[in-house]
Design a protein around this motif. Structure first.
Motif, PDB file in Angstrom:
ATOM      1  N   ASP A  18      14.636   8.002 -10.763  1.00 27.38           N
ATOM      2  CA  ASP A  18      14.213   9.627 -10.889  1.00 27.38           C
ATOM      3  C   ASP A  18      12.379   9.180 -10.560  1.00 27.38           C
ATOM      4  O   ASP A  18      12.092   8.285  -9.856  1.00 27.38           O
ATOM      5  N   PRO A  19      12.759  10.601  -9.275  1.00 28.25           N
ATOM      6  CA  PRO A  19      11.075  10.125  -7.996  1.00 28.25           C
ATOM      7  C   PRO A  19       9.757   9.654  -8.789  1.00 28.25           C
ATOM      8  O   PRO A  19       9.458   8.943  -7.888  1.00 28.25           O
ATOM      9  N   ALA A  20       9.559  10.078  -9.455  1.00 27.07           N
ATOM     10  CA  ALA A  20       8.328   9.719 -10.634  1.00 27.07           C
ATOM     11  C   ALA A  20       8.404   8.489 -10.270  1.00 27.07           C
ATOM     12  O   ALA A  20       7.286   7.815 -10.569  1.00 27.07           O
ATOM     13  N   GLU A  21       9.061   7.485 -10.838  1.00 25.34           N
ATOM     14  CA  GLU A  21       9.469   5.997 -11.461  1.00 25.34           C
ATOM     15  C   GLU A  21       9.576   5.327  -9.783  1.00 25.34           C
ATOM     16  O   GLU A  21       8.648   3.741 -10.021  1.00 25.34           O
ATOM     17  N   ARG A  22       9.885   5.847  -9.221  1.00 26.14           N
ATOM     18  CA  ARG A  22      10.213   5.198  -7.942  1.00 26.14           C
ATOM     19  C   ARG A  22       8.606   4.968  -7.289  1.00 26.14           C
ATOM     20  O   ARG A  22       7.481   4.655  -7.057  1.00 26.14           O
ATOM     21  N   ARG A  23       7.754   6.458  -7.176  1.00 29.90           N
ATOM     22  CA  ARG A  23       6.226   6.053  -7.030  1.00 29.90           C
ATOM     23  C   ARG A  23       5.490   6.109  -7.820  1.00 29.90           C
ATOM     24  O   ARG A  23       4.490   5.410  -6.815  1.00 29.90           O
ATOM     25  N   ARG A  24       5.617   6.011  -9.038  1.00 29.29           N
ATOM     26  CA  ARG A  24       4.824   4.808 -10.014  1.00 29.29           C
ATOM     27  C   ARG A  24       4.803   3.522  -9.785  1.00 29.29           C
ATOM     28  O   ARG A  24       4.236   2.732  -9.647  1.00 29.29           O
ATOM     29  N   ALA A  25       6.394   3.129  -8.864  1.00 29.01           N
ATOM     30  CA  ALA A  25       6.273   1.856  -9.099  1.00 29.01           C
ATOM     31  C   ALA A  25       5.558   0.929  -7.483  1.00 29.01           C
ATOM     32  O   ALA A  25       5.197   0.305  -7.564  1.00 29.01           O
ATOM     33  N   LEU A  26       5.449   2.664  -6.608  1.00 31.40           N
ATOM     34  CA  LEU A  26       5.042   2.171  -5.219  1.00 31.40           C
ATOM     35  C   LEU A  26       3.595   1.889  -5.166  1.00 31.40           C
ATOM     36  O   LEU A  26       2.605   1.307  -4.760  1.00 31.40           O
ATOM     37  N   TYR A  27       3.145   2.266  -6.927  1.00 32.12           N
ATOM     38  CA  TYR A  27       1.519   1.844  -6.574  1.00 32.12           C
ATOM     39  C   TYR A  27       1.003   1.043  -7.586  1.00 32.12           C
ATOM     40  O   TYR A  27       0.302   0.180  -7.222  1.00 32.12           O
ATOM     41  N   HIS A  28       1.173  -0.615  -7.049  1.00 31.78           N
ATOM     42  CA  HIS A  28       1.694  -1.480  -7.597  1.00 31.78           C
ATOM     43  C   HIS A  28       1.563  -2.264  -6.412  1.00 31.78           C
ATOM     44  O   HIS A  28       1.702  -3.447  -6.182  1.00 31.78           O
ATOM     45  N   LEU A  29       1.747  -1.604  -4.718  1.00 34.76           N
ATOM     46  CA  LEU A  29       1.064  -2.542  -4.170  1.00 34.76           C
ATOM     47  C   LEU A  29       0.214  -2.099  -3.502  1.00 34.76           C
ATOM     48  O   LEU A  29      -0.296  -1.446  -2.916  1.00 34.76           O
ATOM     49  N   ALA A  30      -0.708  -3.528  -3.941  1.00 35.98           N
ATOM     50  CA  ALA A  30      -2.430  -3.698  -3.213  1.00 35.98           C
ATOM     51  C   ALA A  30      -2.422  -3.860  -1.698  1.00 35.98           C
ATOM     52  O   ALA A  30      -2.033  -4.611  -1.508  1.00 35.98           O
ATOM     53  N   SER A  31      -3.711  -2.681  -1.462  1.00 36.15           N
ATOM     54  CA  SER A  31      -3.304  -3.383  -0.321  1.00 36.15           C
ATOM     55  C   SER A  31      -5.165  -2.527   0.415  1.00 36.15           C
ATOM     56  O   SER A  31      -6.106  -1.905  -1.239  1.00 36.15           O
TER      57      SER A  31
END
Length: 185
Positions: A18-31
């Motif tokens: 699911d593309p939404a799940e991939r985007r949600r996981a990418l939000y966990h890259l702190a910068s």
């Protein structure tokens, strides 16, 4: 001396997710959050960036990811110079200002904001930022729906403080706690 290379199957099936799940996981890259600036004063421009990273130590290169077609990337290429202002934890308002697509053009973007012009890049160095990097434009590269801007760092300065971070789609005033080491078993 021998080197081994790992080889896998030549054909791979696409992974379905699911593309939404991939985007949600990418939000966990702190910068850390930075404001990129160009000058001179008659053509000043700033934009917020949440992806700035060290690319090379020799020569000292930093990479900035911007949306494809970014006006900042065009301006940095045209002037050949730009600055990176790494924001402190208390500068969320500054990050929002330069992320707002409705902000005014030119020097009006900087109205009411304390800054000094960098002697080399003639770009604004924002007061209160944790670090400033003055860069000579190195190159820009298309990368999917983004553009990777590379800058050669010619000057740098750092102050004490905690960073403004982006994590899970929100701005956070950084708190740094040393990682706890797992007990050896």
């Amino acid at each position: 001396m021998s080197t081994a290379t790992a080889t896998g199957p030549r054909t791979r099936r696409p992974v379905r997710q699911d593309p939404a799940e991939r985007r949600r996981a990418l939000y966990h890259l702190a910068s850390p959050v930075s404001v990129l600036t160009t000058g001179p004063e008659s053509r000043m421009h700033g934009t917020t960036a949440s992806t700035v990273t060290l690319v090379s130590r020799e020569p000292l290169l930093v990479g900035v990811v911007l949306r494809a077609g970014s006006s900042f990337a065009r301006r940095a290429a045209a002037t050949g110079r730009f600055a990176i202002n790494v924001l402190g934890g208390d500068q969320a308002g500054v990050a929002r200002r330069f992320a707002d697509s409705g902000r005014p053009d030119g020097s009006a973007q900087f109205a009411g904001l304390a800054w000094t012009a960098d002697p080399y890049a003639q770009a604004p160095l924002i007061a209160g930022a944790l670090a400033h990097y003055t860069c000579r434009f190195h190159s820009a590269h298309a990368a999917g729906d983004s553009e990777l801007l590379l800058g050669h760092v010619v000057r740098a300065r750092a102050d004490e403080g905690l960073p403004l971070l982006t994590y899970a789609g929100r701005l956070h005033a950084g708190t740094l706690h040393p990682a706890k080491e797992a007990a050896a078993s």
